[in-house]
Design a protein around this motif. Structure first.
Motif, PDB file in Angstrom:
ATOM      1  N   GLU A 287      49.895   6.001   4.481  1.00 21.10           N
ATOM      2  CA  GLU A 287      48.471   5.867   4.769  1.00 21.10           C
ATOM      3  C   GLU A 287      48.001   4.425   4.588  1.00 21.10           C
ATOM      4  O   GLU A 287      46.866   4.189   4.202  1.00 21.10           O
ATOM      5  N   ILE A 288      48.877   3.475   4.915  1.00 23.41           N
ATOM      6  CA  ILE A 288      48.528   2.077   4.674  1.00 23.41           C
ATOM      7  C   ILE A 288      47.343   1.641   5.533  1.00 23.41           C
ATOM      8  O   ILE A 288      46.475   0.895   5.072  1.00 23.41           O
ATOM      9  N   ASN A 289      47.269   2.109   6.790  1.00 21.60           N
ATOM     10  CA  ASN A 289      46.141   1.714   7.637  1.00 21.60           C
ATOM     11  C   ASN A 289      44.819   2.252   7.092  1.00 21.60           C
ATOM     12  O   ASN A 289      43.809   1.547   7.053  1.00 21.60           O
ATOM     13  N   LYS A 290      44.829   3.493   6.668  1.00 19.08           N
ATOM     14  CA  LYS A 290      43.618   4.067   6.076  1.00 19.08           C
ATOM     15  C   LYS A 290      43.236   3.324   4.801  1.00 19.08           C
ATOM     16  O   LYS A 290      42.057   2.995   4.583  1.00 19.08           O
ATOM     17  N   THR A 291      44.224   3.061   3.964  1.00 16.83           N
ATOM     18  CA  THR A 291      43.967   2.366   2.704  1.00 16.83           C
ATOM     19  C   THR A 291      43.355   0.994   2.947  1.00 16.83           C
ATOM     20  O   THR A 291      42.357   0.618   2.325  1.00 16.83           O
ATOM     21  N   MET A 292      43.963   0.242   3.839  1.00 20.70           N
ATOM     22  CA  MET A 292      43.474  -1.105   4.122  1.00 20.70           C
ATOM     23  C   MET A 292      42.078  -1.070   4.738  1.00 20.70           C
ATOM     24  O   MET A 292      41.208  -1.874   4.393  1.00 20.70           O
ATOM     25  N   CYS A 293      41.851  -0.129   5.663  1.00 20.13           N
ATOM     26  CA  CYS A 293      40.552  -0.060   6.322  1.00 20.13           C
ATOM     27  C   CYS A 293      39.448   0.293   5.335  1.00 20.13           C
ATOM     28  O   CYS A 293      38.351  -0.267   5.387  1.00 20.13           O
ATOM     29  N   GLU A 294      39.740   1.224   4.431  1.00 23.96           N
ATOM     30  CA  GLU A 294      38.730   1.620   3.443  1.00 23.96           C
ATOM     31  C   GLU A 294      38.457   0.491   2.446  1.00 23.96           C
ATOM     32  O   GLU A 294      37.335   0.326   1.965  1.00 23.96           O
ATOM     33  N   LEU A 295      39.483  -0.286   2.125  1.00 22.65           N
ATOM     34  CA  LEU A 295      39.314  -1.353   1.136  1.00 22.65           C
ATOM     35  C   LEU A 295      38.655  -2.597   1.714  1.00 22.65           C
ATOM     36  O   LEU A 295      38.019  -3.356   0.983  1.00 22.65           O
ATOM     37  N   ILE A 296      38.811  -2.809   3.033  1.00 27.32           N
ATOM     38  CA  ILE A 296      38.401  -4.090   3.580  1.00 27.32           C
ATOM     39  C   ILE A 296      36.895  -4.319   3.471  1.00 27.32           C
ATOM     40  O   ILE A 296      36.440  -5.436   3.235  1.00 27.32           O
ATOM     41  N   ASN A 297      36.094  -3.257   3.621  1.00 31.72           N
ATOM     42  CA  ASN A 297      34.646  -3.438   3.481  1.00 31.72           C
ATOM     43  C   ASN A 297      34.271  -3.786   2.047  1.00 31.72           C
ATOM     44  O   ASN A 297      33.395  -4.612   1.807  1.00 31.72           O
ATOM     45  N   PHE A 298      34.978  -3.165   1.107  1.00 34.11           N
ATOM     46  CA  PHE A 298      34.721  -3.482  -0.298  1.00 34.11           C
ATOM     47  C   PHE A 298      35.116  -4.918  -0.604  1.00 34.11           C
ATOM     48  O   PHE A 298      34.345  -5.675  -1.209  1.00 34.11           O
ATOM     49  N   THR A 299      36.304  -5.325  -0.180  1.00 36.94           N
ATOM     50  CA  THR A 299      36.765  -6.674  -0.498  1.00 36.94           C
ATOM     51  C   THR A 299      35.955  -7.729   0.246  1.00 36.94           C
ATOM     52  O   THR A 299      35.717  -8.818  -0.277  1.00 36.94           O
ATOM     53  N   ALA A 300      35.522  -7.418   1.476  1.00 38.68           N
ATOM     54  CA  ALA A 300      34.693  -8.376   2.215  1.00 38.68           C
ATOM     55  C   ALA A 300      33.349  -8.572   1.515  1.00 38.68           C
ATOM     56  O   ALA A 300      32.852  -9.694   1.394  1.00 38.68           O
ATOM     57  N   LYS A 301      32.774  -7.486   1.044  1.00 36.38           N
ATOM     58  CA  LYS A 301      31.495  -7.561   0.338  1.00 36.38           C
ATOM     59  C   LYS A 301      31.618  -8.372  -0.937  1.00 36.38           C
ATOM     60  O   LYS A 301      30.735  -9.167  -1.282  1.00 36.38           O
ATOM     61  N   GLU A 302      32.740  -8.186  -1.646  1.00 40.58           N
ATOM     62  CA  GLU A 302      32.937  -8.851  -2.937  1.00 40.58           C
ATOM     63  C   GLU A 302      33.608 -10.218  -2.799  1.00 40.58           C
ATOM     64  O   GLU A 302      33.868 -10.875  -3.807  1.00 40.58           O
ATOM     65  N   ARG A 303      33.872 -10.630  -1.550  1.00 38.54           N
ATOM     66  CA  ARG A 303      34.569 -11.895  -1.299  1.00 38.54           C
ATOM     67  C   ARG A 303      35.926 -11.935  -2.010  1.00 38.54           C
ATOM     68  O   ARG A 303      36.309 -12.916  -2.651  1.00 38.54           O
ATOM     69  N   VAL A 304      36.635 -10.821  -1.905  1.00 39.48           N
ATOM     70  CA  VAL A 304      37.959 -10.688  -2.522  1.00 39.48           C
ATOM     71  C   VAL A 304      39.003 -10.651  -1.415  1.00 39.48           C
ATOM     72  O   VAL A 304      38.853  -9.916  -0.435  1.00 39.48           O
TER      73      VAL A 304
END
Length: 631
Positions: A287-304
């Motif tokens: 589920e790497i694509n799902k994992t990355m997609c779900e995390l990307i909005n969080f990391t983009a918001k936090e500048r991570v």
């Protein structure tokens, strides 16, 4: 303490008090987590962060940390006759109940003895009575505990999250070390020297396994400044040289939801600017694509930034590249391991040249200009042609870079566009035959052969856009000796330490001449240990103390296939018949669902007003020793 810290290069290694560190006021029993290398390396170790939090979550034990002191601080301890102490409470290690060492690299073995000596604890287990702490060890090197059996009371073989709690619970119930060791034999994953054969301990469910919600945050820079979340254990690939790929079987995954929850929690609690999803092969997660997609909005918001340090070339896609570049580019590393298809088949890399070039093309089209490539020299059946293949492959990658998008057609003319120069970093290590791999039957190349192979490669890599890094043969030879050692090797480790060897993993501290003298004094031929080839019927030193869970016939079968360059499919496609229990690799198939990237715009309006805030602070107490750069 202040006197000890004067004129020390990095006092922040020893003062403690970091955010996230734990000091228990109740009078629990004390466990010291001992990492036999410097603070910067130990604090980057995920296992340390996990076990530190795990033990401190119990009601009966407190866990404190200690790392190998650098030379300047060690000299201060010796000059002042001060025993080595823990970071949290400055308690001498000899006053702890248990010292637990993490064994992750063979060249740290002499540091273990140095920590014990600085703690004024006898080095040999036979010389320690119940007045001294129990000395135990865990980590990947316990898959062959034979060289260290003279120094430790007990070894944890396999994964430590569950067995650690069982050992601590047993310790609370026992009245002596003798009683404890007798009863510990009944715990799966525990090896008592010369008493039993330990079956490797395996955690079955990663979703319910303990995971820290916070990390101890160092005052100084460490090797990996990032929040790290483990996404899976084991590997489906079966590369025949890779010890970790075999000793961490079976293949298990955390669910995407668990990974996302743990990642967001760690980032919020630590404030790190990089999140790393770690494993032996993260891009193999179903589920790497799902994992990355779900995390990307969080990391983009936090500048991570989001990093996948363990990516298979054949599963690196344009989607993954897009995820990784949404916030900030981190390094991109691929590991072809060998330069020719024949040799990649021998080591069961299951990777074609077209797949390698395709992954590099994807990376270049995504804006990457630098790629790091890992290779090995001295692999079984290797020829000069295989070595030249490394340079040839690097040249093809370089030509690929400059062929992509660097021309435009204007009427009848073709105009070249100036591109940012590419950088191809080629890192080449020397093959070390490790226990519990199909290549455990092979010997290591001699020093002369290694240097010959390195010279061939050095002459073949000539591009100004390529940087070649070669490992020092002597350290690889010593690693092979210690990895394949038996109980007689312990005497050599002790002799080398007594002659001044420590920090052997550090080039500036490595003294091959002293090790050679130690081998001679102990009547041991190091070449025999490193270069010896075993037959399938031999009883190997590590087989006398450890059962890793897969069959010996499987390793022999894989070695035989290697000699004819016959590949074995990955475990997801076809079971290799290794004999490991509870393997569900074939049940875990990649999700084919597309997860389109939809990034919310978190940029601030240009006319947004930010108030100015002035902060006044001062450093007091031991914090005054923190350098201005670390501050």
């Amino acid at each position: 303490m202040k006197e000890l810290l004067k004129n020390i290069q990095k006092p922040s290694r020893y003062i403690g008090g970091e955010y996230g560190s734990i000091i228990k006021e109740d009078k629990q029993k004390r466990f010291a987590f001992c990492f036999p290398d410097t603070y910067e390396i130990g604090m980057s170790n995920l296992a340390m962060q996990i076990l530190y939090s795990l033990i401190n979550s119990t009601d009966t034990f407190s866990c404190e940390r200690v790392f190998a002191p650098d030379i300047d601080f060690e000299n201060k301890l010796r000059e002042t006759n001060t025993p080595l102490f823990s970071i949290e409470t400055k308690t001498p290690l000899k006053d702890f109940d248990i010292l637990g060492f993490s064994l992750g690299y063979e060249l740290c073995y002499t540091n273990i003895l140095n920590i014990l000596e600085l703690s004024k604890i006898p080095l040999l287990s036979k010389d320690r009575d119940d007045s001294f702490p129990l000395i135990i060890a865990g980590g990947c090197c316990t898959c062959n505990p034979a060289p260290l059996t003279d120094f430790f009371d007990l070894f944890v073989v396999g994964e430590g999250e569950e067995v650690t709690l069982e050992l601590l619970d047993l310790y609370n119930k026992c009245k002596s070390k003798t009683e404890f060791k007798e009863k510990a034999l009944d715990i799966e994953g525990v090896y008592i020297p010369h008493k039993n054969i330990a079956k490797r301990r395996i955690v079955k469910d990663l979703d319910i396994m303990f995971s820290p919600k916070n990390f101890v945050m160092p005052y100084c820079d460490i090797v990996h400044e990032r929040a790290s979340v483990e996404v899976l254990r084991g590997c489906i690939r079966g590369c025949r040289f890779c010890q970790a790929g075999f000793i961490y079987r079976p293949y298990r995954e955390k669910s995407a939801d668990t990974i996302i929850k743990q990642a967001e929690t760690l980032c919020k609690n630590t404030g790190y600017e990089e999140l790393s999803l770690i494993s032996l092969s993260t891009s193999d997660h179903t589920e790497i694509n799902k994992t990355m997609c779900e995390l990307i909005n969080f990391t983009a918001k936090e500048r991570v930034s989001l990093a996948l340090p363990s990516m298979r070339i054949d599963s690196f896609s344009s989607e993954l590249a897009e995820y990784l570049t949404k916030v900030r580019k981190t390094g991109l590393t691929f590991a072809p391991e060998a330069g020719t298809q024949r040799l990649r088949n021998v080591i069961n890399k299951n990777l074609t040249e077209d797949e390698i070039l395709s992954a590099c093309e994807t990376a270049f089209n995504s804006g990457y200009t630098t790629v790091k490539l890992y290779f090995m020299l001295g692999l079984p059946t290797e020829t000069d042609e295989d070595i030249l293949g490394i340079a040839d492959l690097a040249q093809k990658i370089e030509r690929l870079y400059y062929s992509l998008g660097n021309t435009v057609v204007e009427g009848e003319y073709t105009k070249r566009i100036k591109k940012t120069p590419c950088q191809i970093n080629i890192s080449v290590s020397t093959f070390v035959p490790k226990p519990w791999t199909p290549f455990q039957y092979e010997g290591q190349a001699s020093e002369e052969d290694i240097r010959h192979k390195q010279e061939i490669l050095r002459n073949a890599v000539k591009s100004k856009h390529m940087k070649l890094s070669l490992s020092e043969p002597y350290s690889s030879i010593l690693e092979a000796v210690l990895a394949r050692g038996d109980e007689f090797t312990g005497a050599v480790i002790l002799k080398a330490f007594q002659s001044g060897c420590k920090f052997d993993a550090w080039k500036e501290h490595f003294h091959w001449d002293k090790w050679l003298q130690a081998f001679e004094d102990c009547g041991i031929d190091h070449k025999t240990y490193a270069q010896k080839k075993y037959s399938y019927n031999d009883i190997l030193p590590w087989e006398k103390s450890v059962d890793m869970g897969f069959t010996k016939d499987f390793l022999a079968r894989e070695h035989s296939k290697a000699m004819t360059a016959d590949v074995t499919e990955n475990c997801r496609k076809q079971c290799a018949g290794c004999g490991i229990e509870n393997c569900k690799a074939r049940d875990l198939q990649p999700s084919l669902t597309n997860y389109p990237i939809s990034i919310v715009d978190y940029s601030y309006p240009k006319d947004m007003y930010f108030p100015k805030i002035r902060v006044i602070f001062e450093k007091t107490g031991e914090l005054k020793f923190i350098s201005h750069l670390d501050l």
